[in-house]
Design a protein around this motif. Structure first.
Motif, PDB file in Angstrom:
ATOM      1  N   UNK A 102       0.856  -1.186   0.000  1.00  0.00           N
ATOM      2  CA  UNK A 102       0.000   0.000   0.000  1.00  0.00           C
ATOM      3  C   UNK A 102       0.887   1.229   0.000  1.00  0.00           C
ATOM      4  N   UNK A 103       0.303   2.348  -0.376  1.00  0.00           N
ATOM      5  CA  UNK A 103       1.074   3.591  -0.426  1.00  0.00           C
ATOM      6  C   UNK A 103       1.148   4.227   0.955  1.00  0.00           C
ATOM      7  N   UNK A 104       2.270   4.940   1.261  1.00  0.00           N
ATOM      8  CA  UNK A 104       3.522   4.976   0.488  1.00  0.00           C
ATOM      9  C   UNK A 104       4.311   3.688   0.674  1.00  0.00           C
ATOM     10  N   UNK A 105       5.070   3.290  -0.371  1.00  0.00           N
ATOM     11  CA  UNK A 105       5.824   2.043  -0.322  1.00  0.00           C
ATOM     12  C   UNK A 105       7.188   2.285   0.313  1.00  0.00           C
ATOM     13  N   UNK A 106       7.560   1.392   1.204  1.00  0.00           N
ATOM     14  CA  UNK A 106       8.875   1.433   1.842  1.00  0.00           C
ATOM     15  C   UNK A 106       9.673   0.230   1.352  1.00  0.00           C
ATOM     16  N   UNK A 107      10.720   0.469   0.565  1.00  0.00           N
ATOM     17  CA  UNK A 107      11.522  -0.616   0.010  1.00  0.00           C
ATOM     18  C   UNK A 107      12.521  -1.107   1.052  1.00  0.00           C
ATOM     19  N   UNK A 108      12.501  -2.411   1.298  1.00  0.00           N
ATOM     20  CA  UNK A 108      13.485  -3.045   2.171  1.00  0.00           C
ATOM     21  C   UNK A 108      14.768  -3.229   1.368  1.00  0.00           C
ATOM     22  N   UNK A 109      15.755  -2.372   1.617  1.00  0.00           N
ATOM     23  CA  UNK A 109      16.945  -2.272   0.772  1.00  0.00           C
ATOM     24  C   UNK A 109      18.093  -3.081   1.366  1.00  0.00           C
ATOM     25  N   UNK A 110      18.806  -3.833   0.496  1.00  0.00           N
ATOM     26  CA  UNK A 110      19.934  -4.648   0.956  1.00  0.00           C
ATOM     27  C   UNK A 110      21.100  -4.520  -0.007  1.00  0.00           C
ATOM     28  N   UNK A 111      22.308  -4.798   0.500  1.00  0.00           N
ATOM     29  CA  UNK A 111      23.514  -4.802  -0.327  1.00  0.00           C
ATOM     30  C   UNK A 111      24.339  -6.030   0.005  1.00  0.00           C
ATOM     31  N   UNK A 112      24.873  -6.679  -1.028  1.00  0.00           N
ATOM     32  CA  UNK A 112      25.763  -7.833  -0.853  1.00  0.00           C
ATOM     33  C   UNK A 112      26.950  -7.680  -1.787  1.00  0.00           C
ATOM     34  N   UNK A 113      28.085  -8.198  -1.354  1.00  0.00           N
ATOM     35  CA  UNK A 113      29.273  -8.276  -2.196  1.00  0.00           C
ATOM     36  C   UNK A 113      29.702  -9.736  -2.260  1.00  0.00           C
ATOM     37  N   UNK A 114      30.171 -10.167  -3.426  1.00  0.00           N
ATOM     38  CA  UNK A 114      30.557 -11.579  -3.539  1.00  0.00           C
ATOM     39  C   UNK A 114      31.573 -11.770  -4.653  1.00  0.00           C
ATOM     40  N   UNK A 115      32.527 -12.671  -4.404  1.00  0.00           N
ATOM     41  CA  UNK A 115      33.503 -13.095  -5.403  1.00  0.00           C
ATOM     42  C   UNK A 115      33.127 -14.493  -5.886  1.00  0.00           C
ATOM     43  N   UNK A 116      32.965 -14.658  -7.204  1.00  0.00           N
ATOM     44  CA  UNK A 116      32.611 -15.946  -7.796  1.00  0.00           C
ATOM     45  C   UNK A 116      33.736 -16.421  -8.711  1.00  0.00           C
ATOM     46  N   UNK A 117      34.212 -17.654  -8.537  1.00  0.00           N
ATOM     47  CA  UNK A 117      35.246 -18.194  -9.431  1.00  0.00           C
ATOM     48  C   UNK A 117      34.651 -19.125 -10.488  1.00  0.00           C
ATOM     49  N   UNK A 118      35.414 -19.383 -11.528  1.00  0.00           N
ATOM     50  CA  UNK A 118      35.096 -20.413 -12.527  1.00  0.00           C
ATOM     51  C   UNK A 118      36.401 -21.008 -13.042  1.00  0.00           C
ATOM     52  N   UNK A 119      36.471 -22.332 -13.060  1.00  0.00           N
ATOM     53  CA  UNK A 119      37.647 -23.033 -13.547  1.00  0.00           C
ATOM     54  C   UNK A 119      37.196 -24.090 -14.553  1.00  0.00           C
ATOM     55  N   UNK A 120      37.967 -24.244 -15.610  1.00  0.00           N
ATOM     56  CA  UNK A 120      37.638 -25.258 -16.599  1.00  0.00           C
ATOM     57  C   UNK A 120      38.895 -25.800 -17.252  1.00  0.00           C
ATOM     58  N   UNK A 121      38.782 -27.013 -17.791  1.00  0.00           N
ATOM     59  CA  UNK A 121      39.907 -27.637 -18.467  1.00  0.00           C
ATOM     60  C   UNK A 121      39.382 -28.479 -19.624  1.00  0.00           C
ATOM     61  N   UNK A 122      40.113 -28.455 -20.742  1.00  0.00           N
ATOM     62  CA  UNK A 122      39.811 -29.271 -21.921  1.00  0.00           C
ATOM     63  C   UNK A 122      41.102 -29.958 -22.357  1.00  0.00           C
ATOM     64  N   UNK A 123      41.018 -31.271 -22.584  1.00  0.00           N
ATOM     65  CA  UNK A 123      42.149 -32.013 -23.136  1.00  0.00           C
ATOM     66  C   UNK A 123      41.715 -32.616 -24.463  1.00  0.00           C
ATOM     67  N   UNK A 124      42.458 -32.274 -25.538  1.00  0.00           N
ATOM     68  CA  UNK A 124      42.157 -32.753 -26.879  1.00  0.00           C
ATOM     69  C   UNK A 124      43.262 -33.700 -27.345  1.00  0.00           C
ATOM     70  N   UNK A 125      43.141 -35.003 -27.055  1.00  0.00           N
ATOM     71  CA  UNK A 125      44.169 -35.927 -27.559  1.00  0.00           C
ATOM     72  C   UNK A 125      44.176 -36.019 -29.076  1.00  0.00           C
ATOM     73  N   UNK A 126      42.995 -35.851 -29.680  1.00  0.00           N
ATOM     74  CA  UNK A 126      42.856 -35.760 -31.124  1.00  0.00           C
ATOM     75  C   UNK A 126      41.904 -34.621 -31.436  1.00  0.00           C
ATOM     76  N   UNK A 127      41.941 -34.110 -32.660  1.00  0.00           N
ATOM     77  CA  UNK A 127      41.090 -32.990 -33.037  1.00  0.00           C
ATOM     78  C   UNK A 127      39.610 -33.307 -32.898  1.00  0.00           C
ATOM     79  N   UNK A 128      39.248 -34.575 -33.022  1.00  0.00           N
ATOM     80  CA  UNK A 128      37.845 -34.958 -33.015  1.00  0.00           C
ATOM     81  C   UNK A 128      37.315 -35.265 -31.613  1.00  0.00           C
ATOM     82  N   UNK A 129      38.173 -35.200 -30.584  1.00  0.00           N
ATOM     83  CA  UNK A 129      37.745 -35.558 -29.232  1.00  0.00           C
ATOM     84  C   UNK A 129      38.249 -34.544 -28.221  1.00  0.00           C
TER      85      UNK A 129
END
Length: 797
Positions: free
Chosen positions: A542-569
């Motif tokens: 209902x009016x007036x609206x009161x926004x419940x305000x929040x703040x977060x900080x976060x570090x996200x990692x990503x790791x990946x690996x691909x091994x190509x013994x042959x071009x087709x695999x």
């Protein structure tokens, strides 16, 4: 290396574009260039970097010349020939690994330009070519933002190209995805308000991406799409606050430097009429200004009662090639929809009610919602040299929805016959800004090849629902077995006082860095980290609206690996973390914590038949903390704890022969609630051990087309889903189904133009099935369309 035998004039620029050893022109080695339409000088630099040959050129001869680009599998000689086609240039071998490019001579001493060569393997057309009929693409940007070959990407990613959408006559964006990508289902939200997906068991909500930038809520017109790319698993490292199941990104049609015009008229069951037009080409002689205009108009009824829809879509765009190194594209888009919110069929017992598929829970007097969407997007790129590039993207999206609907106010009543209903009318405005800046480059250190990406992005979304009716207790209950959809008076409805207001905000600032490291051409590492500063909040009712305000900080990692013994695999694995989006209000009107995702994945990819047929098989384990669910009967959400999804996915795409194209998928998905916080005071039963809703344990699809020549094509396919839980509490199920579709097409070549006739049949066996259900209760499951037909006439010239 030999010296040049030809002698250009004194302004000759003897420019060595790239020096390398190993690969030579004469060898039948297959390369995989992906070179966009651009100046011939920049294209030759890119080709030299890809093939490791030396290319010398006459600077004046190249000036002002453009190439239409190239993408596919070629020898170096084939690639060079294709790039130079139509440019008036010729080439001369000066050594095994060096070639000279110059203007073609005239008269009796003219050299033979662009001699024929033998193609060693399947040629893949440019993905932007309107006549491209290939089902398989070798490179994508969505997974890494660096146009990396899929075989070198340590994630599962699936592309649905324009050719597939045309063959299947896709008129709904979500059909392009759920019919052609493993482990993806339709997300049926409140009244089917927006297009959304479930990937690897988890809903993506309203998070759809356009050219790599997050979109607002809405329905998206496929007439302006070049292709759709689906990245499996958490993608927050490059794209900010996304759901951990994956990311759906559609790539828009861009201006081309070759004139092309297309006009299509479609007609089908339930009074479907759809007209689309696509025009593109250069504006000036030097092709520095290019344009494109996509238009669509559609109207249709439905097998569902009181359900009529109309759409207008206009999308002009302009590309300005400021120089050989710099390019800017500006896109505008307007879309207007008049449509009916559809809440489906309520459940009785453990199945959707046995009522006609046409059943409608609303009323004819309150039945005409509308949506308006406007967008402005820009893409600016500059290439500093052969190896370094900077790119900036921006998107503004404004979306207005005018609600005018009656919706079910909970589950079927105790009499198992009537359902209570509520009123929903009034406007909602949404506005979003999305932008990012990426710097990418390639370099070598101690024998290792690096692809470095450094970037930053910003996203802001504001939602304002005001002067709404969200009213319970004033609308008569409906007998679902004897429905009367003419019980209300429109004037009486308008007299009901406004009683609902809602506001949301969601913004983040993110910075990220990614390095793709290649050793010995066989081992590929991906290391990435992202830091986010999040600001979000919600307020109501209902009016007036009161926004419940929040703040977060976060570090996200990503790791990946691909091994190509042959071009087709390729053998690959990854570990990813992510953070989710704005999570709404709890019943105590406080903001929920962000949902956190963690994924482990291993698998392998293959390419057979000279790269014409590719596959991806993966096992994944994905968990989601602070998993949210809706509170029955209230516009709130709350955390139920944790959920886990694990399974196997398989995708197969390409050509079995020169005449037979194939697209196949299969997914085994084990998705359950693993922890439950317990909220008995709000009438919520424990969900621990329950299956995630709308997620079948087994699902799959198959689509085949046979094209013995360039005129005739016939195709057929199926997609299937096993039994699914209808809601969080698992109180009812949606039955499994197998749907069969088919198509036939023939085209005539008329004075340089092509007239294409096509006829598609969907749900050929007229099977009953459900597209999805509302997950917080048992109030609605959306039926799938019975047997239907789409015919088409398309003129390309």
């Amino acid at each position: 290396m030999k010296k040049f035998t030809w002698k250009p004039h004194r302004s000759l620029l003897a420019l060595t574009i790239l020096s390398a050893t190993g690969a030579v022109l004469a060898e039948p080695q297959i390369h995989h260039p992906s070179i966009a339409p651009q100046s011939i000088s920049e294209a030759l630099k890119a080709l030299a970097a890809e093939t490791h040959i030396q290319i010398f050129s006459d600077g004046d001869a190249l000036k002002g010349k453009q190439t239409s680009g190239i993408q596919g599998d070629f020898t170096a000689k084939e690639a060079l020939q294709k790039l130079l086609t139509g440019t008036g240039l010729t080439y001369t071998f000066t050594a095994e690994d060096a070639v000279a490019v110059k203007a073609a001579e005239t008269g009796s001493n003219a050299a033979s330009t662009l001699p024929a060569v033998t193609v060693l393997g399947q040629t893949i057309q440019d993905t932007t070519d309107p006549y491209n009929e290939d089902y398989r693409l070798t490179k994508v940007n969505t997974a890494t933002k660096t146009n990396t070959p899929i075989m070198e990407t340590p994630m599962s990613i699936k592309v649905v190209p324009r050719a597939v959408m045309d063959d299947q006559q896709i008129v709904l964006f979500d059909d392009a995805v759920i019919r052609n990508v493993s482990g993806v289902q339709r997300n049926f939200d409140f009244g089917d308000l927006y297009q959304g997906f479930i990937v690897r068991g988890f809903s993506l909500g309203a998070n759809i991406y356009r050219d790599g930038l997050r979109q607002n809520t809405g329905y998206f017109e496929p007439a302006g799409m070049e292709r759709v790319e689906v990245l499996k698993g958490a993608a927050a490292m490059l794209y900010g606050r996304t759901q951990p199941g994956g990311l759906v990104n559609y790539v828009t049609k861009k201006p081309l430097d070759k004139a092309h015009y297309s006009l299509q008229q479609q007609f089908g069951s339930y009074d479907l009429y759809r007209t689309t037009a696509d025009a593109t080409g250069p504006i000036n002689d030097d092709k520095s200004l290019l344009y494109r205009l996509n238009i669509a108009y559609s109207s249709n009824n439905s097998f569902r009662d009181y359900n009529e829809n109309e759409r207008i879509y206009v999308a002009p765009s302009l590309t300005w090639r400021l120089s050989d190194q710099t390019e800017m594209t500006v896109q505008l888009e307007h879309q207007h929809d008049d449509y009916v919110m559809d809440f489906g069929i309520p459940a009785v017992g453990n199945r959707p009610a046995q009522v006609p598929k046409s059943f409608f829970v609303g009323d004819a007097a309150v039945n005409n919602s509308s949506m308006d969407s406007n967008q402005i997007a820009t893409i600016i790129s500059h290439r500093f040299n052969d190896h370094w590039k900077i790119e900036h993207k921006f998107n503004w999206h404004q979306w207005t929805h005018e609600f005018n609907s009656i919706f079910p106010a909970g589950n079927i009543n105790a009499d198992q016959q009537t359902i209570n209903r509520a009123l929903m009318t009034g406007p909602t405005d949404r506005e979003s800004f999305a932008t990012n800046l990426d710097i990418s480059g390639e370099f070598k250190t101690f024998g290792a090849q690096h692809k470095l990406l450094i970037g930053a992005d910003y996203f802001k979304l504001k939602t304002d629902t005001y002067d709404n009716h969200w009213t319970y207790g004033v609308i008569p209950a409906l007998d679902i077995f004897n429905p009367n959809n003419h019980m209300l008076d429109a004037n009486a409805v308008k007299a009901v006082p406004n009683d609902f207001w809602w506001q949301e905000k969601d913004q983040w600032y993110g910075v990220y860095a990614q390095d793709q490291i290649t050793l010995w051409d066989k081992l590929h590492f991906l290391v990435e980290a992202r830091y986010d500063i999040l600001d979000y909040g919600t307020g109501c009712c209902s009016e007036p609206i009161n926004i419940d305000d929040h703040e977060d900080n976060r570090l996200n990692p990503r790791f990946g690996i691909v091994y190509q013994p042959w071009k087709w695999l390729s053998l690959f694995g990854n570990y990813v973390e992510s953070i989710g989006t704005n999570n709404g209000l709890t019943p105590t009107k406080t903001v929920n914590k962000p949902e956190i995702g963690t994924q482990y994945e291993v698998g392998f990819k293959t390419e057979f038949f000279d790269g014409r047929l590719s596959s991806n098989l993966a096992y994944y384990h994905l968990t989601k903390e602070n998993m949210l669910t809706g509170v029955p009967g209230l516009p709130y959400r709350t955390s139920v704890g944790e959920a886990r999804s694990q399974g196997i996915e398989f995708d197969l795409t390409g050509e079995l022969t020169d005449y037979l194209s194939l697209l196949g998928t299969y997914a085994y998905t084990d998705a359950i609630f693993t922890k439950d916080n317990g909220f008995a005071p709000w009438g919520m039963a424990s969900k621990q051990g329950n299956r995630l809703p709308n997620v079948p344990e087994h699902s799959g699809s198959l689509w085949l087309t046979f094209h013995p020549d360039d005129r005739f094509k016939i195709g057929a396919g199926m997609f299937a889903q096993g039994q699914r839980a209808g809601n969080d509490n698992n109180t009812y199920d949606l039955p499994g189904f197998v749907r069969v579709d088919a198509m036939v097409a023939y085209n005539w070549k008329i004075a340089g133009s092509k007239l294409i006739t096509q006829f598609n049949v969907n749900n050929l066996l007229d099977k009953d099935y459900f597209r999805g259900s509302r997950v917080t209760d048992s109030s609605g499951a959306l039926p799938g369309e019975p047997i239907s037909f789409i015919g088409s006439l398309r003129l390309d010239y």
